[in-house]
Design a protein around this motif. Structure first.
Motif, PDB file in Angstrom:
ATOM      1  N   ARG A  91     -14.610  30.265   7.215  1.00  7.14           N
ATOM      2  CA  ARG A  91     -13.778  30.939   8.221  1.00  7.14           C
ATOM      3  C   ARG A  91     -12.734  29.987   8.797  1.00  7.14           C
ATOM      4  O   ARG A  91     -11.561  30.345   8.973  1.00  7.14           O
ATOM      5  N   ARG A  92     -13.152  28.764   9.084  1.00  8.08           N
ATOM      6  CA  ARG A  92     -12.199  27.793   9.645  1.00  8.08           C
ATOM      7  C   ARG A  92     -11.112  27.440   8.638  1.00  8.08           C
ATOM      8  O   ARG A  92      -9.928  27.313   9.006  1.00  8.08           O
ATOM      9  N   LEU A  93     -11.475  27.311   7.367  1.00  5.60           N
ATOM     10  CA  LEU A  93     -10.481  26.992   6.337  1.00  5.60           C
ATOM     11  C   LEU A  93      -9.486  28.129   6.152  1.00  5.60           C
ATOM     12  O   LEU A  93      -8.283  27.906   6.006  1.00  5.60           O
ATOM     13  N   ILE A  94      -9.968  29.375   6.153  1.00  3.08           N
ATOM     14  CA  ILE A  94      -9.068  30.526   5.977  1.00  3.08           C
ATOM     15  C   ILE A  94      -8.108  30.638   7.159  1.00  3.08           C
ATOM     16  O   ILE A  94      -6.904  30.870   6.988  1.00  3.08           O
ATOM     17  N   GLU A  95      -8.621  30.472   8.377  1.00  3.28           N
ATOM     18  CA  GLU A  95      -7.753  30.534   9.552  1.00  3.28           C
ATOM     19  C   GLU A  95      -6.722  29.411   9.537  1.00  3.28           C
ATOM     20  O   GLU A  95      -5.545  29.623   9.862  1.00  3.28           O
ATOM     21  N   GLU A 126       0.843  -1.194   0.000  1.00  2.08           N
ATOM     22  CA  GLU A 126       0.000   0.000   0.000  1.00  2.08           C
ATOM     23  C   GLU A 126       0.879   1.245   0.000  1.00  2.08           C
ATOM     24  O   GLU A 126       1.839   1.350   0.754  1.00  2.08           O
ATOM     25  N   VAL A 127       0.546   2.187  -0.865  1.00  2.00           N
ATOM     26  CA  VAL A 127       1.331   3.408  -1.026  1.00  2.00           C
ATOM     27  C   VAL A 127       0.408   4.600  -0.816  1.00  2.00           C
ATOM     28  O   VAL A 127      -0.673   4.678  -1.404  1.00  2.00           O
ATOM     29  N   PHE A 128       0.824   5.522   0.034  1.00  2.00           N
ATOM     30  CA  PHE A 128       0.086   6.761   0.262  1.00  2.00           C
ATOM     31  C   PHE A 128       0.789   7.875  -0.504  1.00  2.00           C
ATOM     32  O   PHE A 128       1.948   8.195  -0.240  1.00  2.00           O
ATOM     33  N   LEU A 129       0.074   8.446  -1.472  1.00  2.00           N
ATOM     34  CA  LEU A 129       0.663   9.522  -2.269  1.00  2.00           C
ATOM     35  C   LEU A 129       0.607  10.847  -1.540  1.00  2.00           C
ATOM     36  O   LEU A 129       1.444  11.702  -1.755  1.00  2.00           O
ATOM     37  N   GLU A 130      -0.394  11.061  -0.713  1.00  2.00           N
ATOM     38  CA  GLU A 130      -0.540  12.315   0.026  1.00  2.00           C
ATOM     39  C   GLU A 130      -0.741  12.000   1.503  1.00  2.00           C
ATOM     40  O   GLU A 130      -1.441  11.049   1.850  1.00  2.00           O
ATOM     41  N   ALA A 131      -0.125  12.756   2.377  1.00  2.00           N
ATOM     42  CA  ALA A 131      -0.297  12.606   3.821  1.00  2.00           C
ATOM     43  C   ALA A 131      -0.895  13.895   4.357  1.00  2.00           C
ATOM     44  O   ALA A 131      -0.330  14.966   4.153  1.00  2.00           O
ATOM     45  N   PHE A 132      -2.037  13.801   5.013  1.00  2.00           N
ATOM     46  CA  PHE A 132      -2.745  14.972   5.506  1.00  2.00           C
ATOM     47  C   PHE A 132      -2.727  14.968   7.023  1.00  2.00           C
ATOM     48  O   PHE A 132      -2.716  13.912   7.666  1.00  2.00           O
ATOM     49  N   GLU A 133      -2.731  16.162   7.591  1.00  2.00           N
ATOM     50  CA  GLU A 133      -2.634  16.310   9.032  1.00  2.00           C
ATOM     51  C   GLU A 133      -3.991  16.352   9.711  1.00  2.00           C
ATOM     52  O   GLU A 133      -4.056  16.493  10.920  1.00  2.00           O
ATOM     53  N   GLY A 134      -5.065  16.254   8.958  1.00  2.00           N
ATOM     54  CA  GLY A 134      -6.389  16.274   9.551  1.00  2.00           C
ATOM     55  C   GLY A 134      -7.457  16.544   8.498  1.00  2.00           C
ATOM     56  O   GLY A 134      -7.163  16.760   7.308  1.00  2.00           O
ATOM     57  N   PRO A 135      -8.725  16.548   8.898  1.00  2.00           N
ATOM     58  CA  PRO A 135      -9.805  16.774   7.934  1.00  2.00           C
ATOM     59  C   PRO A 135      -9.711  18.127   7.243  1.00  2.00           C
ATOM     60  O   PRO A 135      -9.945  18.224   6.031  1.00  2.00           O
ATOM     61  N   LEU A 136      -9.396  19.180   7.983  1.00  2.00           N
ATOM     62  CA  LEU A 136      -9.284  20.501   7.352  1.00  2.00           C
ATOM     63  C   LEU A 136      -8.163  20.534   6.324  1.00  2.00           C
ATOM     64  O   LEU A 136      -8.281  21.180   5.277  1.00  2.00           O
ATOM     65  N   ASP A 137      -7.065  19.835   6.605  1.00  2.00           N
ATOM     66  CA  ASP A 137      -5.949  19.795   5.665  1.00  2.00           C
ATOM     67  C   ASP A 137      -6.357  19.105   4.371  1.00  2.00           C
ATOM     68  O   ASP A 137      -6.015  19.561   3.266  1.00  2.00           O
ATOM     69  N   LEU A 138      -7.084  18.007   4.468  1.00  2.00           N
ATOM     70  CA  LEU A 138      -7.564  17.308   3.276  1.00  2.00           C
ATOM     71  C   LEU A 138      -8.556  18.166   2.501  1.00  2.00           C
ATOM     72  O   LEU A 138      -8.481  18.277   1.272  1.00  2.00           O
ATOM     73  N   LEU A 139      -9.488  18.808   3.192  1.00  2.00           N
ATOM     74  CA  LEU A 139     -10.488  19.634   2.523  1.00  2.00           C
ATOM     75  C   LEU A 139      -9.830  20.818   1.814  1.00  2.00           C
ATOM     76  O   LEU A 139     -10.175  21.157   0.664  1.00  2.00           O
ATOM     77  N   LEU A 140      -8.864  21.445   2.471  1.00  2.00           N
ATOM     78  CA  LEU A 140      -8.157  22.565   1.845  1.00  2.00           C
ATOM     79  C   LEU A 140      -7.350  22.101   0.645  1.00  2.00           C
ATOM     80  O   LEU A 140      -7.253  22.812  -0.369  1.00  2.00           O
ATOM     81  N   MET A 187     -16.053  15.294   9.660  1.00  2.00           N
ATOM     82  CA  MET A 187     -16.061  16.380   8.683  1.00  2.00           C
ATOM     83  C   MET A 187     -16.971  16.061   7.507  1.00  2.00           C
ATOM     84  O   MET A 187     -17.659  16.944   6.980  1.00  2.00           O
ATOM     85  N   ALA A 188     -17.014  14.782   7.097  1.00  2.00           N
ATOM     86  CA  ALA A 188     -17.903  14.401   5.997  1.00  2.00           C
ATOM     87  C   ALA A 188     -19.360  14.630   6.382  1.00  2.00           C
ATOM     88  O   ALA A 188     -20.171  15.109   5.574  1.00  2.00           O
TER      89      ALA A 188
END
Length: 284
Positions: free
Chosen positions: A142-146, A52-66, A109-110
């Motif tokens: 607002r949360r995404l911008i912050e 299994e290979v992970f191409l992207e590593a995200f630090e949380g739901p907001l990071d993935l959404l952004l 988040m979903a």
């Protein structure tokens, strides 16, 4: 050939197996439990998640959404929730297969995205004061911008040079001269030494009232006589604490006058060290 032969139609004797020659390890494709392996096994089992290979590593739901918003150049103030939610759920389905505990944060988040999309489908209701209702996406924006501002600030801080990672502190050894340099005696140090002498003089004073004629010139001569023939005299030894504060004051003034006229020198070996007095050196 041997005269004895097996009967016709009977089973043939097993062939004689010759011993395999020693094979160099570089010919084998692998070693299994210390034994060389010359061909890949056909029944090799590989677990599904072994490669299994992970191409992207995200630090949380907001990071993935952004990431989904910026990757497709969506306007963060007008997010197309249907497309973003569909891509977001696809990623959550992937991580649910391997890490259900990690997926729980993303599922929250979903659910929020689906709830915002549902509110957008309903007809807007005006508030009691007649103002237009707030966009359901406003809080998420607002949360995404912050979050994006804090992430950019973290990148800028990480780009700054760090001691031990990007540079090392230079150290230079300077050999100091072996000749000692005596520090200059400051006015504050003289005042503190004088205050200490006054404090001790008050402990030895007598309750005797008398009028005494004191001469600064006379005490200048007394100080010079006491220094005559001596290399150094400690500052405190030049005061007679038994004669009271007036004599101490006149003696101190006499010393200052002699120092002003360059007849004596007041020195100190180092900071907070005893103060010494000596006659000024006059070349012959």
């Amino acid at each position: 050939m041997s005269d004895e032969s097996p009967p016709t139609g009977g089973p043939l004797p097993p062939p004689v197996l010759e011993a395999q020659p020693n094979v160099v390890d570089t010919v084998a494709v692998a070693r299994l439990y210390g034994e060389p392996l010359f061909a890949m096994p056909q029944d090799l089992y590989i677990p599904p998640d072994a490669l299994e290979v992970f191409l992207e590593a995200f630090e949380g739901p907001l990071d993935l959404l952004l990431y989904l918003i910026r990757k497709q150049n969506f306007n963060i103030l007008d997010i197309p929730l249907a497309d973003v939610t569909r891509q977001y759920l696809a990623y959550v389905d992937q991580i649910r297969k391997s890490n259900l505990e990690l997926a729980s944060e993303y599922l929250l988040m979903a659910a929020m995205l689906i709830e915002i999309k549902s509110r957008m489908l309903l007809p807007p209701k005006k508030s009691a004061d007649g103002h237009e209702p707030e966009d359901p996406r406003a809080e998420l924006v607002r949360r995404l911008i912050e979050y994006e501002q804090m992430k950019l600030a973290a990148f800028k801080l990480d780009a700054l040079p760090v001691l031990g990672r990007d540079f090392l502190r230079a150290q230079v050894t300077i050999e100091q001269s072996l000749k000692p340099r005596f520090p200059d005696v400051s006015i504050d140090e003289l005042r503190e030494a004088w205050a200490d002498i006054l404090k001790r003089a008050k402990l030895n004073q007598h309750h005797k009232i008398s009028r005494e004629q004191l001469s600064v010139r006379e005490h200048m001569s007394i100080v010079l006589r006491r220094l005559q023939g001596k290399r150094f005299v400690e500052f405190e030894e030049l005061f007679d604490v038994t004669r009271g504060a007036p004599v101490l004051v006149v003696t101190f003034i006499a010393m200052l006058e002699l120092a002003r006229e360059r007849l004596l020198e007041i020195t100190q070996a180092e900071a907070f060290a005893p103060i010494y007095v000596r006659l000024a050196y006059s070349p012959s």
